[in-house]
Enzyme design. Structure first.
Site, mmCIF file in Angstrom:
data_model
loop_
_atom_site.group_PDB
_atom_site.id
_atom_site.type_symbol
_atom_site.label_atom_id
_atom_site.label_comp_id
_atom_site.label_asym_id
_atom_site.label_seq_id
_atom_site.Cartn_x
_atom_site.Cartn_y
_atom_site.Cartn_z
ATOM 1 N N HIS A 54 0.886 -1.307 -0.121
ATOM 2 C CA HIS A 54 -0.025 0.122 0.135
ATOM 3 C C HIS A 54 0.798 1.130 -0.311
ATOM 4 C CE1 HIS A 54 -3.179 2.837 1.010
ATOM 5 N NE2 HIS A 54 -2.479 3.128 2.122
ATOM 6 N N HIS A 78 3.157 7.384 5.216
ATOM 7 C CA HIS A 78 1.777 8.098 5.680
ATOM 8 C C HIS A 78 1.100 7.272 6.654
ATOM 9 C CE1 HIS A 78 -0.260 5.411 2.805
ATOM 10 N NE2 HIS A 78 -1.283 5.827 3.401
ATOM 11 N N GLU A 82 0.103 6.264 12.704
ATOM 12 C CA GLU A 82 -1.356 5.750 12.961
ATOM 13 C C GLU A 82 -1.446 4.361 13.310
ATOM 14 O OE1 GLU A 82 -4.039 6.815 10.203
ATOM 15 O OE2 GLU A 82 -5.908 7.055 11.670
ATOM 16 N N ASP A 83 -0.492 3.511 12.509
ATOM 17 C CA ASP A 83 -0.542 1.864 12.570
ATOM 18 C C ASP A 83 0.645 1.459 13.286
ATOM 19 O OD1 ASP A 83 -3.006 2.629 11.420
ATOM 20 O OD2 ASP A 83 -2.273 1.862 9.457
ATOM 21 N N ASP A 145 -3.559 8.244 -1.589
ATOM 22 C CA ASP A 145 -3.972 7.296 -0.423
ATOM 23 C C ASP A 145 -5.409 6.564 -1.039
ATOM 24 O OD1 ASP A 145 -3.825 5.802 1.681
ATOM 25 O OD2 ASP A 145 -5.007 7.180 2.775
ATOM 26 N N ASP A 265 -21.147 11.391 -28.052
ATOM 27 C CA ASP A 265 -19.978 11.584 -27.797
ATOM 28 C C ASP A 265 -19.171 10.765 -26.645
ATOM 29 O OD1 ASP A 265 -21.285 12.588 -25.764
ATOM 30 O OD2 ASP A 265 -20.277 14.552 -25.786
HETATM 31 MN MN MN Z 1 -3.320 4.561 3.562
#
Ligand code: MN
Length: 494
Positions: A54, A78, A82-83, A145, A265
């Protein structure tokens, strides 16, 4: 756990897509890659893939825009705050303030996730924009993202798929559009469309594929004809096919209440040349070789759209009565049309505003203009506490349909479709808006709620004792006008 092969091929891929960076700048990317690979090493995504996939995919999306190295490094990192257990201080020590402020910005955005309640949702978005207004790169990283999340959306639960898709189509796609990153906008829309309206999506896709076969041949024929006509001149050009995205077709069917078979079109002809002069040269050759549809010509080179899009547009009728939407543009305009604000990436922090270099050129001012819009938009929204209001303004301001109206001195004012004389007055000057009494459009007196059309010449009549009133909000549609009117009413306790 990832296999060494996968890691190696990811790393190679990323390196290749970043060939535009200097060796020194690229070394930061290598470092971020190693760091992310280590920090996320035991994590997998819902797809079962290593988490690193990712991070690298987001970085690769950004590389497509030829964005600066700090942003790419931030993309690799990024999700780290957080993780993982990595702390902000550790990250600053390794990568410095600039990269970390980008990572922090993206992390902050993740806090304002979707809400079922549309009012709360709008409030989230408003906060989110205020949070990142200092640095537009944060929004661009977030878009990259989201793009990868949409590409892998089928691994989420059905409920989350719907939520994420709804958010992508209501917020992220318009934003990508407004920043001029047309490629991302189209893709975000189509992924979301598939989730939100699967039967319509599949029906359009099937019919589209059928039509594609016959159309490809027709376009080839036209290309041959053009080559012949241009052979005698020294004008260089290349042709690229231009399929409309499926969601765009769907919206057109809805808007015009037409079945798929009546949408003509679907495929356009895009002619890319080297100079502006040649754009007009090719235009005149097309005009004399094919039958143009009356009233279909629009000159977006002289009058760029507010997201800085430039091209000549016209619809022609070729052999066998085939209707072809045609666009003519230079290579530079083409890059800008596909990748928008980032095409000629000269990053500047919006908040810094003034700090221009003396090497200002045309490209820079075009980029500035777009950043300027975002800055202004968020300023207008600062006083708004009403989330519904915010949402409506965002929609109006991100809508790319525009009208070009002239002042009596022939200055062009760009307004969103549906704007009134009052919006025009505020666009000229807020003092003029506040005391607007009436308007003359093309020399005729009209009321201030009159909607304006492209080409109108508008003169605003003011009177000292006029003051904004509450009912003005019923027909003022631009964010600028509405925020000024509300401000006046609030200050005067109305
Ligand atoms: Mn992400």
């Amino acid at each position: 756990m990832e296999t060494p092969d996968l890691i190696e091929s990811l790393r190679k891929d990323l390196k290749q897509s970043l060939a535009y960076l200097s060796r020194e700048d690229y070394s930061l990317i290598e470092k971020a890659y190693e760091y992310a690979s280590y920090a996320h090493s035991y994590q997998t995504r819902d797809s079962g893939e290593p988490y690193l996939v990712h991070c690298v995919s987001v970085a690769k999306n950004l590389a497509e825009l030829k964005i600066d190295h700090a942003s790419v490094a931030a993309a690799l990192l990024h999700d780290i705050l957080e993780d993982t257990l990595v702390t902000e201080q550790e990250l600053v020590k390794e990568f410095g303030e600039e990269v970390v402020s980008l990572v922090k910005g993206v992390t902050k955005l993740n806090k304002y996730q979707f809400h079922d309640n549309i009012t709360e949702q709008a409030e989230n978005w408003r906060k989110m924009l205020l949070a990142v207004v200092k640095d537009i790169r944060i929004i661009i990283i977030k878009l990259a993202d989201r793009l990868h999340n949409m590409r892998t959306i089928k691994f989420l639960t059905p409920d989350r798929q719907k939520n994420v898709s709804q958010e992508s189509i209501t917020l992220y796609a318009p934003f990508a559009h407004r920043l001029g990153i047309y490629k991302w906008k189209s893709e975000l829309e189509d992924w979301a469309f598939e989730v939100l309206h699967p039967s319509q999506y599949n029906a359009i896709k099937t019919q589209w594929q059928k039509r594609a076969e016959s159309n490809t041949q027709n376009l080839k024929d036209i290309e041959e004809q053009l080559k012949e006509k241009l052979a005698g001149t020294d004008m260089q050009f290349r042709i690229s096919a231009r399929p409309k995205n499926l969601y765009g077709i769907y919206k057109k069917m809805e808007r015009q209440n037409k079945p798929f078979s009546a949408i003509e079109d679907l495929f356009g002809l895009r002619i890319i040349t080297d100079t502006v002069e040649n754009c007009y040269g090719i235009l005149s050759i097309i005009n004399s070789s094919f039958k143009p549809v009356e009233g279909s010509f629009t000159d977006y080179i002289n009058m760029p759209k507010s997201n800085m899009y430039q091209s000549l547009h016209m619809t022609i009728i070729a052999d066998k009565g085939i209707v072809v939407e045609t666009q003519i543009r230079t290579e530079e305009m083409h890059q800008r049309a596909e990748y928008g604000v980032a095409a000629h990436w000269r990053y500047k922090k919006i908040a810094e505003g003034g700090g221009k270099t003396d090497k200002e050129d045309n490209k820079d001012s075009l980029t500035e203009d777009r950043l300027d819009w975002l800055k202004k938009f968020i300023e207008w929204q600062r006083d708004t506490t009403d989330s519904g209001e915010f949402l409506t303004s965002l929609k109006t301001e991100c809508d790319f349909e525009q009208v070009f109206v002239f002042t009596p001195k022939k200055k062009v004012i760009k307004l969103p479709y549906g704007a009134t004389a009052l919006d025009f007055a505020y666009a000229v000057h807020s003092g003029i808006g506040d005391t607007c009494m009436g308007a003359k459009v093309n020399n005729k007196m009209v009321p201030i709620d009159t909607k304006l059309k492209t080409g109108d010449v508008c003169e605003i009549l003011v009177r000292k004792n006029i003051r904004p009133s509450k009912n003005w909000l019923e027909f003022a549609i631009t964010a600028q006008a509405r925020s000024k009117i509300r401000k006046y009413l609030k200050e005067h306790g109305k």
